[in-house]
Design an enzyme around this catalytic site. Structure first.
Site, short mmCIF file in Angstrom:
data_model
loop_
_atom_site.label_atom_id
_atom_site.label_comp_id
_atom_site.label_asym_id
_atom_site.label_seq_id
_atom_site.Cartn_x
_atom_site.Cartn_y
_atom_site.Cartn_z
N CYS A 172 30.22 -36.22 44.38
CA CYS A 172 29.90 -34.88 44.77
C CYS A 172 29.94 -34.50 46.16
O CYS A 172 29.89 -33.24 46.52
CB CYS A 172 28.80 -34.58 43.99
SG CYS A 172 27.21 -35.00 44.54
N GLN A 173 29.65 -35.10 47.04
CA GLN A 173 29.54 -34.72 48.56
C GLN A 173 30.71 -34.08 49.07
O GLN A 173 30.34 -32.87 49.86
CB GLN A 173 29.11 -36.06 49.32
CG GLN A 173 27.94 -36.69 49.41
CD GLN A 173 27.69 -37.74 48.25
OE1 GLN A 173 28.83 -37.84 47.50
NE2 GLN A 173 26.61 -38.30 48.14
#
Length: 378
Positions: free
Chosen positions: A105-106
């Site tokens: 998700c970064q």
């Protein structure tokens, strides 16, 4: 995608993908977990009755926790290089194939976007997820990620690609606390099926019954900052500087650094722009779910990660429990050194196990409903 095309594909799947040796009433589901990490999603799917046979991740430190706790095969490989040939026997034991995963998700966070000149280079992970769906041709797909992803074109393209392949797609933003996770954590859940419309099961945990920090970790042995339990090497807490010892002693559960004496406040928080960040250097509250576990939950100054009573940050094990991992879930092979940063990353990036269970239960219910609608007992 035309409705006719989707109907044709679903009819083809229903006629081709039954298991000759088990018959058309077989509701078993086999899965491959892409971006499997330490196995949070896999553990939840398994607990719901789905047989996850293979996990894929580029991070070698995931191998031991994934295989030890889940009994599945681990493939260390970048999704950019993974192809359908890597799954020769992953689906052989069931009638229904599931491709599951949580793309990192970064790349979708505001912080990462501000630091990357071309974030789309990292977003192609989701494109490769879609590519593997086209190659594997599963009956079911699920993905979990941060809600912000839903705003991005790469996500719209992913959903469009699923629909073009004949999938019905449902997207839901949930608070994991509604599904028995002792943590406030908003996540985007995607469910897709070639069998027909699909939805996530309703919340399983009314607000008044949400598990709290007290429910999760109150029975853990007391330890000091920088100390560890003699019975669980992961029940260890980071050291605190003398200044941070004073700060945590001045902190109230649920409060902020604004409660401190002026001498304790960090210089950056005295500036006008710094006063808008109160959710650091805080203690958790016993009788509420915890805040979202990040990859740095082991640091008192990294969020509201102070223990409600003891003058320390929560331990590595306590963070894992708040992610709904079982207390005995192993992250490191016995005798191997423990890296706080590595365990923090594995735990913070994981899909909470109880959310994985809710996703798995939704998929199992969907398959059973599909079989009943065809007149076959599930």
């Amino acid at each position: 995608m035309s409705d006719a095309r989707g109907t044709d594909i679903r009819q083809a799947v229903s006629s081709v993908h039954t298991s000759p040796d088990r018959g058309e009433t077989d509701s078993s589901v086999c899965a491959v977990d892409l971006f499997c990490g330490a196995g949070g999603l896999t553990r939840g799917l398994e607990d719901a009755g789905i047989d996850v046979t293979l996990g894929v991740d580029i991070d070698s430190v995931c191998r031991y926790p994934y295989t030890y706790n889940n009994g599945a095969t681990f493939l260390e490989k970048s999704i950019e290089e993974v192809a359908v040939d890597d799954f020769p026997s992953a689906f052989h034991r069931a009638s229904y194939r599931l491709v599951a995963g949580c793309a990192p998700c970064q790349p979708f966070s505001t912080y990462s976007r501000s630091r990357s000149g071309n974030p789309s280079v990292r977003w192609n992970l989701l494109d490769h997820f879609g590519r593997l769906v086209r190659e594997v041709k599963p009956h079911l797909v699920t993905m979990e990620n941060v809600p912000m992803l839903q705003r991005e074109q790469v996500f719209s393209d992913f959903v469009d690609a699923l629909e073009d392949e004949g999938f019905d797609v449902a997207t839901t933003i949930v608070d994991c606390a509604d599904y028995g996770v002792p943590q406030r954590r908003r996540r985007l859940v995607v469910l897709a099926s070639i069998l027909g419309p699909i939805d996530l099961i309703p919340p399983t945990t009314p607000a008044a019954l949400r598990p709290t920090v007290r429910d999760a970790i109150a029975d853990m042995p007391a330890i000091d900052a920088g100390g560890e339990s003699g019975t669980d090497a992961l029940h260890r807490s980071s050291r605190l500087s003398p200044l941070n010892v004073r700060r945590i002693r001045a902190s109230k559960p649920g409060g902020t650094w604004r409660d401190w004496d002026e001498a304790l406040i960090a210089e950056c928080h005295r500036k006008p722009e710094g006063r808008t960040y109160p959710s650091v250097y805080g203690r958790m509250e016993w009788d509420h779910p915890s805040p979202t576990m990040t990859t740095q939950y082991y640091g008192f100054g990294n969020g509201r990660f102070g223990h409600p009573e003891q003058d320390r940050a929560i331990s590595l094990r306590e963070g894992a429990i708040l992610q709904s991992f079982a207390e005995g879930y192993r992250f490191v092979e016995p005798g191997e050194p423990i890296s706080t940063k590595t365990i923090g990353r594995l735990v913070g990036n994981a899909v909470p196990v109880n959310l994985g269970h809710a996703i798995g239960s939704s998929l199992v219910r969907h398959v059973e409903d599909h079989l009943r609608s065809r007149g076959s007992p599930a």
